[in-house]
Enzyme design. Sequence first.
Site, mmCIF file in Angstrom:
data_model
loop_
_atom_site.group_PDB
_atom_site.id
_atom_site.type_symbol
_atom_site.label_atom_id
_atom_site.label_comp_id
_atom_site.label_asym_id
_atom_site.label_seq_id
_atom_site.Cartn_x
_atom_site.Cartn_y
_atom_site.Cartn_z
ATOM 1 C CG HIS A 466 -10.241 7.219 -11.965
ATOM 2 N ND1 HIS A 466 -10.651 6.188 -12.534
ATOM 3 C CD2 HIS A 466 -9.647 6.283 -10.820
ATOM 4 C CE1 HIS A 466 -10.468 4.854 -12.146
ATOM 5 N NE2 HIS A 466 -10.001 5.048 -11.186
ATOM 6 C CD GLU A 480 -10.081 5.769 -7.504
ATOM 7 O OE1 GLU A 480 -8.875 4.988 -7.765
ATOM 8 O OE2 GLU A 480 -11.199 5.167 -8.163
ATOM 9 C CG HIS A 533 -5.628 4.018 -9.094
ATOM 10 N ND1 HIS A 533 -6.554 4.063 -10.141
ATOM 11 C CD2 HIS A 533 -4.500 3.908 -10.207
ATOM 12 C CE1 HIS A 533 -6.164 4.249 -11.229
ATOM 13 N NE2 HIS A 533 -4.881 3.903 -11.139
ATOM 14 C CD GLU A 595 -6.335 0.238 -6.135
ATOM 15 O OE1 GLU A 595 -6.776 1.262 -5.765
ATOM 16 O OE2 GLU A 595 -6.562 -0.038 -7.331
#
Length: 632
Positions: A466, A480, A533, A595
């Site tokens: 992101h 995030e 992430h 993740e």
Amino acid sequence: MKKFLFYISIFFIFLFQTLIVNAEPNKIMSLSYDDASSLVYINVIDNNQSLNTSNIKFSKLENPNRIYFDIENSVLIGEKQQLVFDKSDIKEIKISQFTTSPDVVRCVITFAEDFNTSKTKIFSLNGNIYIKTNNLSLKNDYFNIIYADEIDNTPYSSIVVNSQALQKIPINTQVPNISSNVIADIEKAFQNSTLNNSNGRTYDSVVSVDLSSDLKLRTKYFINGYYLKNQGLLVSGVGQLSTLKMFYLTNPKRVVIDLPNTFVDKKIRNKEISLCTNGNCKDVAKIGQFEFNKARVVVTSEEAEKYIPIYSADAQSLLFINSDKLNHTDLVGNVSNINKVFVRKIDTKTNELILSFTTPVVHSIVRNDNSLNLYLFNIKSYNELDIIKTLNNTYYKPFTLSLLPQIGVKTSMPIDKNDRVTVEQSVDGKAIKLTVVEGQKDIVQTKPIIDKKNTTKGKVVLDPGHGGSDYGAIREGINEKDITLDVSQRVASILKTKGYKVAMTRADDTYVSLQDRVDFAENETPEIFVSIHVNSAVATEPMGIETHYYHDYSNNLAKVVHTHLMKEIDSKDRGLFKSKFYVINHTTMPAILVEMGFLSNDKERAELITDKRKQKTAKAIAEGIIEYIKSK
């Protein structure tokens, strides 16, 4: 004296009748229903505060068993509407524009043959008309296509322009000059059409074009104006707009969005529209007639990839704007909540998801090759547990929701580039239907297409997820994008001290598209690619660490890094996943996506923002990378 009073009486009677005739008509927006309460209701914008069921006269007909009533001084917005019910006392309800001089909307209710129509209750509340009966089971849905990957471009023959088509124009707005030429243009867009009152009338802040309601438009939407909003282009018109997937062009950089079944007023075609009110950018827009029934909006900008389309709740206007310049609160005329979620399997390849809202919703649809993102800008809250329970064990299980800055919700789900997506909106703006038809999957290539001679030994590309206008998951004001950048920088620092070369797809809080991340990695020719992430879910219970890969040649890298993560961090082991994330699918070197935990879990979120958890995560990823490279 008597003669004087007589003339005064005549004058006031005439004045009263004139006011009634010239009163702005009520707008009949849509038919809606509530199966739980066995209610059907007609949504009305009552301009005169005069609508009451006591003024409505009902007539009964037979063969079939039905009643009808007329709503006077009213125009129907959009096309005629119909609800069909199955195994219900009411078989069908239809509303349509019955006459235009005067303006009358007619509602016809068809019942089961043996049903006593006197048992049906019809009443008004808050300006709307309600029809109360027993059980309701809807057989058809009333939605209009708002977005489609592919759309039928066949000319329409539906009534889309009402007898009094009014468009409110804000202050400092570019107001199109309604002239006989424009009327001629509109006439050309109709099949076998006739025009009443062909001269347009311009008021202080309203552009009004009188058209006879029996006109059959060969396009479904007529663009007749535009204005600037927050350095974005707001396209406005009459009818029902829909769009196709955005695409991009280069030299110069441009973003393009097409509106099928749309006709553009010649007064505004191909006019260069500067989107910079303060002169600090060079963004320029154009609205053109690309085909005889397709409009094209083009924005030339160095930040073309940041532009998104935003649809009004009534589907009458489209705001095309740079997401970095978007103030969410400017879009919120009313606050809404997600009311219910419905999922059904239409056939083996077709899946349908319906989101219903408490009030009309303002939204944006961004379709990428690997994902579908739906931004709901005026949504304040939703029931996470209820939604995740509904989506469980369905095609839409990967569907995630996260809060946007200020107000709003972002929904996202991975989809294949070959899947066909259609998004529809109910006429009242209080429901969105998302339909995905699964396409033919690409054949997975199990071997890397990479020239080993061109690989830079000991080089790693890190990809902080992101950035910029893409916040990723958001919980309690924690983004995030900030965590991923912090952890990635820590990984880079560890690797560099060990003598490894490191390149990062972003080094600060900037937006980088998925394709730009892939292109960056391919140009750097590293040994491996690692995307970092933070996870999120609708429910608050899920927690733990996941490692994703796509190509088989990335499996060993995923195993090694995941082993180090679970050895270093005390959290749930959610395992390895073979997932088609864009950046690990389209890169040709071994690539994984980590993740590192769930931002939606209160306990894990509290840990993820600490230096201790960030450093442990970075250390585990770096040590996994080093072990993998040394083992080759």
